[in-house]
Design an enzyme around this catalytic site. Structure first.
Site, short mmCIF file in Angstrom:
data_model
loop_
_atom_site.label_atom_id
_atom_site.label_comp_id
_atom_site.label_asym_id
_atom_site.label_seq_id
_atom_site.Cartn_x
_atom_site.Cartn_y
_atom_site.Cartn_z
N CYS A 1 -22.87 30.01 -31.33
CA CYS A 1 -22.08 30.46 -32.47
C CYS A 1 -20.74 29.72 -32.43
CB CYS A 1 -21.88 31.98 -32.41
SG CYS A 1 -23.44 32.88 -32.28
N CYS B 1 -17.26 31.28 -31.19
CA CYS B 1 -17.21 31.99 -29.91
C CYS B 1 -17.01 30.98 -28.78
CB CYS B 1 -18.49 32.78 -29.71
SG CYS B 1 -18.59 33.59 -28.10
N CYS C 1 -13.02 39.69 -27.50
CA CYS C 1 -14.34 39.26 -27.98
C CYS C 1 -14.36 37.77 -28.25
CB CYS C 1 -14.69 39.95 -29.29
SG CYS C 1 -14.71 41.71 -29.20
N CYS D 1 -23.71 30.67 -22.69
CA CYS D 1 -24.59 31.27 -23.69
C CYS D 1 -25.27 30.15 -24.46
CB CYS D 1 -23.76 32.13 -24.66
SG CYS D 1 -24.76 33.04 -25.87
N GLU E 1 -16.96 36.17 -16.21
CA GLU E 1 -15.84 37.09 -16.36
C GLU E 1 -16.30 38.46 -16.82
OE1 GLU E 1 -12.14 34.20 -17.57
OE2 GLU E 1 -13.56 34.63 -19.17
N CYS F 1 -16.54 45.51 -20.05
CA CYS F 1 -17.30 44.55 -20.84
C CYS F 1 -17.82 43.51 -19.84
CB CYS F 1 -16.34 43.92 -21.85
SG CYS F 1 -17.08 42.63 -22.84
N1 SAH Z 1 -24.20 37.50 -27.52
C1 SAH Z 1 -23.93 38.86 -27.89
C2 SAH Z 1 -22.87 39.53 -27.04
C3 SAH Z 1 -21.58 38.79 -26.74
S1 SAH Z 1 -20.32 38.62 -27.94
C4 SAH Z 1 -23.57 38.94 -29.34
O1 SAH Z 1 -23.30 37.92 -29.95
O2 SAH Z 1 -23.60 40.03 -29.89
C5 SAH Z 1 -19.60 40.15 -28.34
C6 SAH Z 1 -19.08 40.16 -29.77
O3 SAH Z 1 -17.91 39.33 -29.95
C7 SAH Z 1 -20.11 39.65 -30.75
O4 SAH Z 1 -20.17 40.48 -31.85
C8 SAH Z 1 -19.54 38.29 -31.12
O5 SAH Z 1 -20.02 37.82 -32.32
C9 SAH Z 1 -18.06 38.59 -31.15
N2 SAH Z 1 -17.23 37.39 -31.13
C10 SAH Z 1 -17.55 36.18 -30.64
N3 SAH Z 1 -16.53 35.31 -30.81
C11 SAH Z 1 -15.54 36.00 -31.39
C12 SAH Z 1 -14.21 35.66 -31.79
N4 SAH Z 1 -13.73 34.44 -31.60
N5 SAH Z 1 -13.47 36.62 -32.37
C13 SAH Z 1 -13.95 37.87 -32.54
N6 SAH Z 1 -15.19 38.25 -32.18
C14 SAH Z 1 -15.98 37.33 -31.61
#
Ligand code: SAH
Length: 373
Positions: free
Chosen positions: A134, A137, A361, A130, A110, A123
């Protein structure tokens, strides 16, 4: 919580069905060699790159500087279609649009387009899934399917630039202004394809889109070896580090790669990047109710960042399926901001653009099965 095994090797050959090669996979000089390998004059590569990057054209029949009878075959050789639009969903009166793309092997990714009054940001995804795991996410939950090629990443950006140029978003035609590697995947775990893409974005016409490096943001969980490589490139993109907490103990559960590179190591790599490029970096911090939003953590973060050239982006946690966590209370968020500002640390609370369409995000999962397939 046990730490999942994480693959750290750059560009490992996990692509099962070979992705067709595209001129966006190559440097400008390699593109000329590729054209020659097809028995074409080298200058055809430059002509096609001009149609692709400068005119954003996807109709070879309009490429009038190339003989009509070979236009389609040359287009197929140098710019095979790598992504196919499955569906777009919009919100914010059309100002936010999430596109679901199918790759040649059926894998789904996406991207999200966001129009603001003065700019448009896309974006994009650098991996399908991934491997960073985390827990808050959505993308991390299904694991890594595969790396995307530079062509597949670049195609998302060129598609976004076309949508802007063709006035597909309300408000009429506009130039794509910003690109953020904040979609699916960990960009620094797919380093070479991401760097080729960054050059496709920043190289001037006809080799690339001619968008300035400062308009490009590469967001990472904190792969120190990747940040160090990026520092050596001498290309000043905006670096974003997903920190999410100032203490290693909690970070090991929120961002499991912290067991490989801790907060001190990540921040000193980001400092070295800042020193080399002169670019202030961003600290991404998803505020999770009663998990990482306590005032003592704001205080610790303030002390950690007060002498650094960093800007904090607080992201109210976006909901993801199966997660018990939720966004912070308004008053805790406000207190967090107040404490950071007390240390002189620049801070903004990110808007939750795209939340209603699971396009914000951490919500990109591309999990939907395609019923019309
Ligand atoms: N893998 C990279 C880029 C993708 S995520 C990274 O982690 O930086 C882009 C951003 O969204 C990251 O800062 C991530 O931590 C954040 N993110 C992930 N899950 C989220 C959520 N449920 N709510 C808000 N931000 C989130």
């Amino acid at each position: 919580m046990s730490i999942p095994e994480i693959k750290l090797i750059f560009d490992e050959p996990i692509q099962r069905k070979k992705v067709p090669k595209h001129l966006a996979d190559y440097s400008p000089s390699e593109r000329r060699e590729v054209a020659k390998s097809f028995g074409l004059p080298a200058f055809r590569a430059t002509q096609v790159a001009t149609h692709y990057f400068s005119h954003l054209s996807d109709d070879p029949q309009t490429w009038s500087d190339i003989p009509a009878d070979v236009r389609q075959s040359i287009a197929d050789q140098l710019t095979p279609k790598l992504i196919e639009l499955v569906r777009s969903v919009t919100c914010d009166d059309g100002m936010t649009r999430k596109d679901l793309w199918k790759l040649h092997d059926g894998v789904l990714v996406e991207s999200v387009l966001m129009r603001y009054s003065d700019r448009v940001t896309v974006c994009i995804s650098s991996q399908a899934g991934c491997g960073m795991n985390c827990p808050f996410c959505a993308t991390g939950q299904a694991g890594l399917t595969r790396n995307l090629s530079a062509g597949e990443i670049t195609e998302q950006i060129v598609a976004a630039a076309r949508a802007c140029a063709r006035g597909e978003l309300p408000g009429g035609p506009i130039r794509l202004s910003n690109i953020v590697f904040m979609g699916m995947g960990e960009p620094l775990a797919n380093y070479n394809a991401v760097m080729r893409t960054v050059r496709n974005i920043t190289d001037p016409s006809p080799d690339g889109l001619g968008i300035s490096a400062r308009s490009v943001t590469v967001s990472t969980v904190g792969l120190v070896n990747g940040i160090e490589k990026l520092t050596e490139e001498g290309i000043a993109v905006t670096l974003a580090v997903s920190l999410h907490t100032p203490d290693d103990e909690l970070r090991e559960t929120l961002v499991p790669i912290n067991s490989r590179w801790n907060i001190k190591e990540v921040l000193s790599a980001a400092d070295a990047y800042e020193k080399r490029t002169g670019r202030r970096y961003s600290i991404e911090y998803a505020l999770i109710r009663d998990i990482n939003d306590q005032s003592w953590r704001a205080d610790l973060l303030g002390r950690l960042l007060k002498n650094r050239n960093a800007h904090v982006n607080l992201i109210p946690l976006n909901p993801t399926p199966g997660s018990k966590w939720t966004a912070s209370r308004r008053e805790d968020e406000a207190e967090f901001v107040r404490i950071l500002e007390g240390y002189g640390v620049p801070v903004t609370v990110r808007d939750t653009r795209g939340r209603e369409i699971d396009g914000a995000c951490g919500q990109l999962a591309a999990a939907e099965k395609i019923s019309a397939d």
